[in-house]
Each structure stands twice: as C-alpha cells, then as structure tokens.
Design a protein around this motif. Structure first.
Motif, short mmCIF file in Angstrom:
data_model
loop_
_atom_site.label_atom_id
_atom_site.label_comp_id
_atom_site.label_asym_id
_atom_site.label_seq_id
_atom_site.Cartn_x
_atom_site.Cartn_y
_atom_site.Cartn_z
N THR A 1 22.99 -23.16 -14.85
CA THR A 1 21.71 -23.81 -14.91
C THR A 1 21.91 -25.28 -15.24
O THR A 1 22.72 -25.61 -16.09
CB THR A 1 20.83 -23.16 -15.99
N VAL B 1 20.93 -8.95 -17.66
CA VAL B 1 19.97 -10.03 -17.87
C VAL B 1 18.78 -9.81 -16.95
O VAL B 1 18.89 -9.15 -15.92
CB VAL B 1 20.63 -11.40 -17.60
N GLN C 1 12.51 -13.64 -15.71
CA GLN C 1 13.05 -14.63 -16.64
C GLN C 1 12.36 -14.61 -18.00
O GLN C 1 12.69 -15.41 -18.88
CB GLN C 1 12.97 -16.02 -16.02
N TRP D 1 22.49 -10.27 -22.49
CA TRP D 1 21.71 -11.35 -21.84
C TRP D 1 22.63 -12.50 -21.46
O TRP D 1 23.87 -12.39 -21.51
CB TRP D 1 20.56 -11.81 -22.75
N GLN E 1 20.44 -17.57 -23.03
CA GLN E 1 19.12 -17.37 -23.63
C GLN E 1 18.63 -18.60 -24.39
O GLN E 1 17.48 -18.63 -24.83
CB GLN E 1 19.15 -16.17 -24.57
N ASN F 1 15.75 -18.82 -18.79
CA ASN F 1 16.28 -17.47 -19.04
C ASN F 1 15.54 -16.78 -20.17
O ASN F 1 15.88 -15.63 -20.50
CB ASN F 1 17.78 -17.53 -19.37
#
Length: 449
Positions: free
Chosen positions: A3, A122, A140, A169, A172, A177
């Motif tokens: 990301t 996730v 998300q 996950w 986070q 997310n």
C-alpha cells in the motif's frame, strides 16, 4: 499487497514520540544522520539463507500448473519459506459456505514440495463485515465480532496442520486495511482472541502479529505508532512474533545520503526486544519493476529492481530480524494495480526476471550459510560507502560493498581475490603485492579471498 505510504507520514521521521510501553524509556527518533561516513558492517551471528530469507507468494492468484512452475523456480534458489495471502471474503463468501478446494490443493502441493509456509488471513467476509450496507471496499473493514475471525483461523489451522505459521491480518495500521479508521484497541482484541483460539487447536504453530506497514505509523495520529499502542495493551505478553514491512524509497534510505534503514530497524527492534518481544520478522520488503503510470515508488525498471534488492538484502543480513520475506515471488495480472503487478522475481509466465537471476548469483557466491566475518583494512573509501563482511563455510572471506559515489578502494592486506558482480555475472581476478584495488560501483559487488 503493498500500500502506498501516505505523504503526511514522511514528516513523522523526526520527533516521533517516546515508545512508552515498548521502549522502556528509550526514544525512537528515526531521523538519522547523513551517511557520509563509510558504514562497515560485520554481523555477529550465523545466517542460513533458507531459514532467513523467504518470499511472499500469491499462489491462489494462479492455476496449480502455474504455481507449481513458480515453486520449482523458487526451490532452485535453495530457499524454503513462503508467505501466502488468504482473503476471508473469498474463502467464505456466505456464512459457512466455504470455498476451500483450491486451498486444499495448494496445501497438498506445499506439503509435497517440503516448503515451509506462513499464511495470513485478511479481509472481512460479507456476512460479518462492519462496513455500512452498500459501502465500497466491504472487506477492508474489520469483522463485527473478532471471535468469528478467531474461530475461522482455528478452523484453518486444524484443517491444514502442515502450515508452519499463522499471521493475524495485514497492515492493520493503514486505513485501507482497517476502515473507517485505524484502531489499535480493536486490532488488539482481534489479536488476543485469535491467539487464544490458535493456542487451543495448534499450540505448536508459530503465531505472528499482522505485518505493520513501514514502522507501524498510524495515519492521522501523528504522535503514535501502532506498536506503541499495542504495547500499552500488553500484546507483547502473548509471545507472538512481531512483524512489520520496512519498505523504503532506496535500499538504504528514503532520501539520498541518509542511513535510515539501518537506524530505524535497529531502534525499533531494540525497543521491541526490550519490551519482551523475542522474535521480529520483516514480512514484506521489495521494489516493483513497473514502467508506470508512476505511483509513489520511483520508476526503476527491471535492472533497478535487481540492484535495489541485492543492496537491501546485504544490509538486512546484518539486521536483527529472525526472518525476512521479499515481496514477491511472481508478478501479478491486471487485477492488481500497475505497480503491484511487477514486484515479482518471476514474470507473469513464471520466467526469471533480472532480479531472480541476480539473486541466484548472489546466493551461489555467498553459499547457503554464512558465519561472522571481520572487516578487512580498507583505505580510500568514498562517501556513502557500505560494506558487509562475512565468512563462508569453506573459510573464504567475503566483502559485499557499494557506494553511490563510486571510486577505487584499497585493501592493503589482501594481495589476491576474486571480484564478482552478481547483477551481470562478471568475474575478475585481482592481484597486487601491495594490496588489491577494486573499483567501487553504485551496485553491489562481492569480493572473495
């Protein structure tokens, strides 16, 4: 999946707060001095690449025939760890309407291949997501009830007993997310109940906290790191592996002339260990070879990807991570963003990219296991010079080195050596009675004597 780093986080590298719960009184400054002085590293521990270096592998994006080809190429590197993404919304599109046949086949393949695996789950399933009805990015959002996620993780651990490690996950600490906003307390509860559930069904398996993006900064909360907030909640007492994703613009830093990667990693890892966290993994790092349109990462192409990967790997070999996972084994198709399509060691057809070939040469030159070395006498060192010293199992000494400034260095006590360029495959014999003088490149070279 990688990301982008939100732009406001760039300013967080200076003046970050005291990590009260994790640092035990030590401050995390993270700014770092300019690395004009040479950085000569001599690791103090033994390193076996198959145990230290793994890859992120998106096997479920591909057919079994495709990922078996990827696995075969990966095993040729002499490595064994893979980190695999599982998306809850795809495994359970309706409540208890599990779609696990493709995962069953992948599990059998990994077991037969004798690979070691870390799986992370996730993305909330549709029936349990906190997302408002009709909102985009339903997966998300976190689950309404963390116990449901915990039970699903426990079910997977029971169904797939050959999987070695489970991660709770992913990234986070970023809003995309954990919508609508990052919530350390909410994630801490998910972590706690999942830890308890896994302990009941698979107490012998490794448990890993979700990999924090970067160094766990929390966008919109300028004075906090998620590791700090989780430390206040006592998650270090769970005995889980701490994980984060130390991506950077350059192999050594986010800005030319800095030495941020080594400094940030050392400070954060020291703090985690000081708080009682025994194991730290870097579960993502790497660069894309994409050609644009430009996202946050600069365009470095396939050759730059190979260069950056080797330089960072040399630095990380000295860092206090128990295990690191390169992102990623294979390029992805157009379901991923233009940048995320091109992080692979292999292209979309499973064929080696320059980064794969460079890594294969690097591992061949270094050998499968390295023991602590000592830095030889070095003179005429240019600014921004980096070196890492190791000893191979055959007793040969290694010097991994590079500098953005280039130049010619001298090793007055070494009269004969072999110089390798793992990017090109070139090799040269150096001989000089008064000490060899190898040319320094901006890319990594390896001296063996």
């Amino acid at each position: 999946m990688k990301t982008p780093l939100p732009l406001p986080l760039r300013s967080l590298w200076r003046g970050l707060p005291l990590l009260a719960a994790l640092a035990l009184g030590a401050g995390l400054t993270l700014g770092g001095p300019v690395a004009a002085a040479p950085v000569n590293l001599a690791p103090e521990r033994t390193l076996a690449w198959k145990d230290y270096l793994g890859v992120n592998a998106h096997f479920l994006w591909f057919t079994p025939e495709q990922y078996r080809k990827q696995i075969a190429a990966y095993k040729q590197l002499g490595l064994q760890w893979v980190r695999v993404d599982l998306h809850w919304d795809r495994l359970e599109p309706t409540e208890e309407g599990y779609q696990l046949s493709t995962l069953d086949e992948l599990d059998r393949t990994l077991t037969d291949s004798k690979l070691k695996s870390l799986f992370y789950l996730v993305g909330s399933a549709p029936f349990i997501t906190l997302a408002p009805k009709g909102a985009p990015y339903q997966d998300q959002y976190p689950p309404r009830d963390p116990e449901v996620y915990a039970r699903r993780m426990a079910m997977l651990a029971q169904r797939y007993p050959d999987i070695d490690a489970w991660q709770v996950w992913n990234e986070q600490n970023l809003p995309n997310n954990w919508r609508p906003q990052v919530d350390a307390k909410g994630y801490g509860e998910l972590l706690r109940v999942t830890h308890q559930a896994l302990n009941q069904v698979a107490p012998d398996k490794i448990q890993v906290m979700g990999g924090m993006a970067y160094y766990s900064q929390m966008p919109g909360q300028r004075s906090a790191l998620m590791f700090e907030k989780l430390g206040e909640l006592g998650v270090q007492s769970l005995g889980m592996v701490a994980a984060y994703h130390p991506y950077s613009e350059l192999p050594e830093s986010d800005e030319p002339g800095k030495n941020e990667v080594l400094l940030r990693g050392k400070q954060l890892n020291d703090m985690l260990h000081g708080a009682g966290v025994k194991r730290v993994w870097a579960t993502e790092w790497g660069w894309s070879s994409y050609a644009g349109p430009k996202e946050m990462q600069r365009l470095i192409g396939v050759d730059g990807q190979a260069d950056y990967t080797l330089r960072r790997l040399a630095l990380m070999s000295d860092q206090d991570y128990e295990r690191i996972f390169l992102f990623a084994l294979s390029d992805l198709d157009s379901r991923a963003s233009p940048r995320d399509q091109h992080y692979g060691l292999l292209d979309l057809n499973g064929e080696p990219k320059p980064v794969y070939r460079a890594l294969a040469r690097f591992l061949d030159i270094t050998g499968p296991r390295l023991t602590p070395g000592r830095t030889p006498e070095l003179t005429n060192l240019p600014d921004s010079f980096y070196s890492v010293s190791w000893t191979r199992d055959d007793g040969k000494r290694l010097l991994l080195f590079w500098s953005a400034k280039g130049g010619i260095i001298r090793l007055p006590q070494v009269q004969q050596a072999e110089l390798y360029d793992p990017l090109t495959g070139a090799r040269a014999s150096l001989n000089a009675a008064d000490g060899i003088q190898p040319t320094v490149k901006s890319s990594l070279q390896i001296l063996v004597w």
